[in-house]
Design a protein around this motif. Structure first.
Motif, mmCIF file in Angstrom:
data_model
loop_
_atom_site.group_PDB
_atom_site.id
_atom_site.type_symbol
_atom_site.label_atom_id
_atom_site.label_comp_id
_atom_site.label_asym_id
_atom_site.label_seq_id
_atom_site.Cartn_x
_atom_site.Cartn_y
_atom_site.Cartn_z
ATOM 1 N N PHE A 274 3.019 79.032 81.261
ATOM 2 C CA PHE A 274 3.214 78.218 82.462
ATOM 3 C C PHE A 274 4.431 78.701 83.233
ATOM 4 C CE2 PHE A 274 4.544 74.478 84.876
ATOM 5 C CZ PHE A 274 3.337 74.143 85.461
ATOM 6 N N ARG A 275 4.236 78.995 84.527
ATOM 7 C CA ARG A 275 5.375 79.386 85.363
ATOM 8 C C ARG A 275 5.592 78.290 86.402
ATOM 9 N NH1 ARG A 275 6.562 85.443 86.684
ATOM 10 N NH2 ARG A 275 5.507 84.899 88.607
ATOM 11 N N PRO A 276 6.595 77.425 86.156
ATOM 12 C CA PRO A 276 6.786 76.243 87.014
ATOM 13 C C PRO A 276 6.892 76.563 88.506
ATOM 14 C CG PRO A 276 8.099 76.050 85.030
ATOM 15 C CD PRO A 276 7.534 77.435 85.018
ATOM 16 N N PHE A 277 7.540 77.688 88.867
ATOM 17 C CA PHE A 277 7.692 77.998 90.296
ATOM 18 C C PHE A 277 6.335 78.233 90.961
ATOM 19 C CE2 PHE A 277 12.333 79.665 89.868
ATOM 20 C CZ PHE A 277 12.804 78.361 89.958
ATOM 21 N N ASP A 278 5.352 78.731 90.201
ATOM 22 C CA ASP A 278 4.019 78.944 90.787
ATOM 23 C C ASP A 278 3.320 77.613 91.057
ATOM 24 O OD1 ASP A 278 4.557 81.593 90.441
ATOM 25 O OD2 ASP A 278 3.251 81.876 88.702
ATOM 26 N N HIS A 279 3.862 76.513 90.484
ATOM 27 C CA HIS A 279 3.247 75.187 90.652
ATOM 28 C C HIS A 279 4.135 74.256 91.476
ATOM 29 C CE1 HIS A 279 -0.180 75.689 87.822
ATOM 30 N NE2 HIS A 279 0.609 76.652 87.373
ATOM 31 N N GLY A 280 5.093 74.820 92.213
ATOM 32 C CA GLY A 280 5.867 73.994 93.139
ATOM 33 C C GLY A 280 7.126 73.369 92.568
ATOM 34 N N ALA A 281 7.523 73.752 91.347
ATOM 35 C CA ALA A 281 8.785 73.210 90.815
ATOM 36 C C ALA A 281 9.965 73.775 91.610
ATOM 37 C CB ALA A 281 8.938 73.562 89.344
ATOM 38 N N ASP A 282 11.071 73.023 91.633
ATOM 39 C CA ASP A 282 12.276 73.477 92.327
ATOM 40 C C ASP A 282 13.284 74.094 91.374
ATOM 41 O OD1 ASP A 282 11.797 72.358 95.104
ATOM 42 O OD2 ASP A 282 11.484 70.587 93.849
ATOM 43 N N ASP B 101 -11.168 70.592 72.555
ATOM 44 C CA ASP B 101 -11.836 69.676 73.494
ATOM 45 C C ASP B 101 -11.743 68.212 73.080
ATOM 46 O OD1 ASP B 101 -13.630 70.195 71.575
ATOM 47 O OD2 ASP B 101 -15.148 71.143 72.860
ATOM 48 N N ASP B 102 -11.172 67.926 71.887
ATOM 49 C CA ASP B 102 -10.937 66.515 71.552
ATOM 50 C C ASP B 102 -9.517 66.061 71.935
ATOM 51 O OD1 ASP B 102 -9.492 67.908 69.637
ATOM 52 O OD2 ASP B 102 -10.448 66.962 67.904
ATOM 53 N N HIS B 103 -8.731 66.941 72.601
ATOM 54 C CA HIS B 103 -7.390 66.525 73.044
ATOM 55 C C HIS B 103 -7.518 65.700 74.324
ATOM 56 C CE1 HIS B 103 -3.294 66.746 74.664
ATOM 57 N NE2 HIS B 103 -2.910 66.967 73.425
ATOM 58 N N PRO B 104 -6.769 64.590 74.419
ATOM 59 C CA PRO B 104 -6.916 63.725 75.604
ATOM 60 C C PRO B 104 -6.624 64.444 76.934
ATOM 61 C CG PRO B 104 -5.073 62.999 74.187
ATOM 62 C CD PRO B 104 -5.844 64.018 73.417
ATOM 63 N N ASP B 105 -5.835 65.513 76.908
ATOM 64 C CA ASP B 105 -5.523 66.233 78.157
ATOM 65 C C ASP B 105 -6.174 67.610 78.206
ATOM 66 O OD1 ASP B 105 -3.960 64.144 79.104
ATOM 67 O OD2 ASP B 105 -2.165 64.898 78.104
ATOM 68 N N HIS B 106 -7.294 67.757 77.504
ATOM 69 C CA HIS B 106 -7.968 69.060 77.445
ATOM 70 C C HIS B 106 -8.193 69.667 78.837
ATOM 71 C CE1 HIS B 106 -10.849 72.167 76.346
ATOM 72 N NE2 HIS B 106 -11.669 71.668 77.258
ATOM 73 N N ALA B 107 -8.716 68.872 79.768
ATOM 74 C CA ALA B 107 -9.049 69.412 81.099
ATOM 75 C C ALA B 107 -7.789 69.881 81.821
ATOM 76 C CB ALA B 107 -9.774 68.351 81.926
ATOM 77 N N LYS B 108 -6.701 69.085 81.701
ATOM 78 C CA LYS B 108 -5.434 69.463 82.335
ATOM 79 C C LYS B 108 -4.888 70.752 81.714
ATOM 80 C CE LYS B 108 -3.191 65.279 83.201
ATOM 81 N NZ LYS B 108 -2.154 64.367 82.702
ATOM 82 N N ALA B 109 -5.032 70.869 80.384
ATOM 83 C CA ALA B 109 -4.529 72.063 79.697
ATOM 84 C C ALA B 109 -5.274 73.297 80.189
ATOM 85 C CB ALA B 109 -4.682 71.913 78.185
ATOM 86 N N MET B 110 -6.585 73.169 80.354
ATOM 87 C CA MET B 110 -7.366 74.316 80.809
ATOM 88 C C MET B 110 -6.945 74.702 82.230
ATOM 89 S SD MET B 110 -8.798 74.798 78.068
ATOM 90 C CE MET B 110 -10.028 76.069 78.076
ATOM 91 N N ALA B 111 -6.621 73.696 83.050
ATOM 92 C CA ALA B 111 -6.255 73.983 84.444
ATOM 93 C C ALA B 111 -4.825 74.532 84.563
ATOM 94 C CB ALA B 111 -6.398 72.710 85.284
ATOM 95 N N LEU B 112 -3.920 74.047 83.703
ATOM 96 C CA LEU B 112 -2.501 74.380 83.902
ATOM 97 C C LEU B 112 -1.991 75.560 83.083
ATOM 98 C CD1 LEU B 112 -0.543 70.966 84.007
ATOM 99 C CD2 LEU B 112 -0.931 72.557 85.907
ATOM 100 N N LEU B 113 -2.575 75.787 81.904
ATOM 101 C CA LEU B 113 -1.910 76.691 80.958
ATOM 102 C C LEU B 113 -2.373 78.140 81.037
ATOM 103 C CD1 LEU B 113 -1.397 74.379 77.838
ATOM 104 C CD2 LEU B 113 0.112 74.782 79.774
#
Ligand code: PLP
Length: 396
Positions: A190-198, A289-301
């Protein structure tokens, strides 16, 4: 030019003349640096010449580490501090003033939580905690005097994901600074600057240095003026890193990508392996896929996971004790992460012992709950250690 006892020429810094140079960065423990003339010092202080003066203000080994992490994060001019908490302090105490308000993720690293709960309020800086996975709850905590939001991408030890994209949009709309502690995810996933972090910060002590022998932090802002304010605060407050820790960290960083990929692949395999064990009631790993944030993990990581796996043994404190005992000599029961060896932590008796039993239950941290930081061991052998220890702990 002087001559040493053996008759060869010495450089002004006392080292022998050489037409070749070392391939490894020299360790520079010198606290002070000598200059030629007052004019040379003027040039240095006024930015016309590059140089060091006093190591609290900077030294070559810190600069080398900063440059390497800058490149990994897509940043410039980052500040290396004496610990990860030094980096957290440089952000919160270097940028906020009395009367300001800051929102923190409600599952931040324990000492970050303590800084928010005890020290900032003492200095007149108000704090609120909110769930970083729920942008609406963070938005509801915003006040007119709110200046920043501090979150981690993956929470410890339940490995929930923050909604970084949603928080970045919120911060942009409301004029707040988004600060991301990227220690667990690292720039590999994860590179925070690519996602709008300051602002991005790290405990370099963990995966980046990677051998549990160097304590360091790193912090950088996208806005160079903010980085400069944090640098000045860290020099004034003495958050300086030791040259030796920087020297070790540089060595660790040389193999960082390889270590991360190896530990991550083993962690994913261990998560699947644990899920198939009798005696294990729950496994948490973000890309399963049994993790509650599976979809977010696939999108963010970025197609990656992490080196951390959490799981729950069937049973209570007695089974947890039996598991730690069975693991002795094969896994370290130690409250750190990112070491070359696999380490095991038991949140209910360590990192989260200050919480009430009810709050721990709410977060799923029961007496049978363990967090594993997967290391670099042979994967098949490591999976076998877990099978053996779980069988020993839950056989009755
Ligand atoms: C360990 C850690 C810190 C603090 O780092 P130190 O190097 O121990 O001071 C901060 N944030 C996270 C997420 C950590 O794991």
């Amino acid at each position: 030019m002087r001559r040493n006892g053996k008759g060869s020429l010495m450089r002004p810094d006392g080292l022998p003349e050489s037409s070749s140079w070392p391939v490894v960065t020299p360790l520079s423990p010198s606290v002070v640096y000598a200059s030629e003339t007052p004019d040379a010092l003027d040039d240095q202080y006024e930015g016309r010449a590059q140089g060091f003066t006093y190591s609290r203000e900077g030294h070559p080994n810190a600069e080398v580490v900063a440059g390497r992490i800058d490149a990994m994060e897509g940043a410039e001019g980052g500040v290396v501090t004496g610990s990860g908490m030094g980096a957290v302090s440089a952000v919160l105490m270097g940028l906020l003033s009395s009367g300001d308000h800051v929102i923190g993720g409600n599952q931040l690293y324990g000492r970050s939580l303590r800084l928010m709960a005890e020290d900032l309020p003492r200095l007149g800086i108000a704090t609120t905690l909110a769930d970083p996975g729920d942008v609406a709850s963070v938005e509801a905590a915003i006040r007119p005097e709110t200046r920043m939001i501090l979150v981690e991408v993956l929470s410890n030890p339940t490995l929930r994901l923050a909604d970084i994209d949603g928080l970045a949009a919120l911060c942009k709309a409301r004029g707040l600074l988004l600060v991301v502690d990227n220690t667990f995810t690292t720039p590999r996933s994860f590179r925070p600057f690519d996602h709008g972090a300051d602002i991005v910060l790290h405990s370099v002590t963990k995966l980046m240095a990677g051998h549990s022998d160097s304590m360091l932090g790193y912090v950088v802002a996208r806005d160079a003026a903010l980085t400069e304010r944090m640098r000045v605060f860290s020099v004034t407050a003495g958050l300086t890193p030791s040259p030796f820790d920087c020297w070790l960290a540089e060595r660790g960083l040389l193999s960082f990508d390889l270590r991360f990929d190896r530990a991550e692949a083993t962690a994913a395999a261990l998560a699947d392996h644990l899920a198939g064990q009798a005696g294990v009631t729950r496994v948490l790993y973000p890309t399963r896929d049994d993790h509650p944030d599976h979809a977010k993990a696939m999108a963010l990581l970025n197609g990656h996971g992490c080196n951390m796996v959490s799981f729950e043994l069937d049973g209570g404190r007695a089974e947890a004790n039996a598991f730690a005992r069975a693991a002795q000599g094969r896994l370290s029961f130690a409250p750190t992460l990112g070491d070359a060896g696999t380490t095991l932590s038991h949140p209910a008796s360590s990192s989260h012992r200050a919480l009430t039993a009810e709050r721990r239950a709410e977060l799923g941290m029961t007496e049978g709950f363990f967090r594993v930081s997967v290391g670099l061991e042979d994967p098949a052998a490591l999976l076998q250690v877990f099978s053996d220890c779980i069988a020993a702990a839950t056989a009755n």
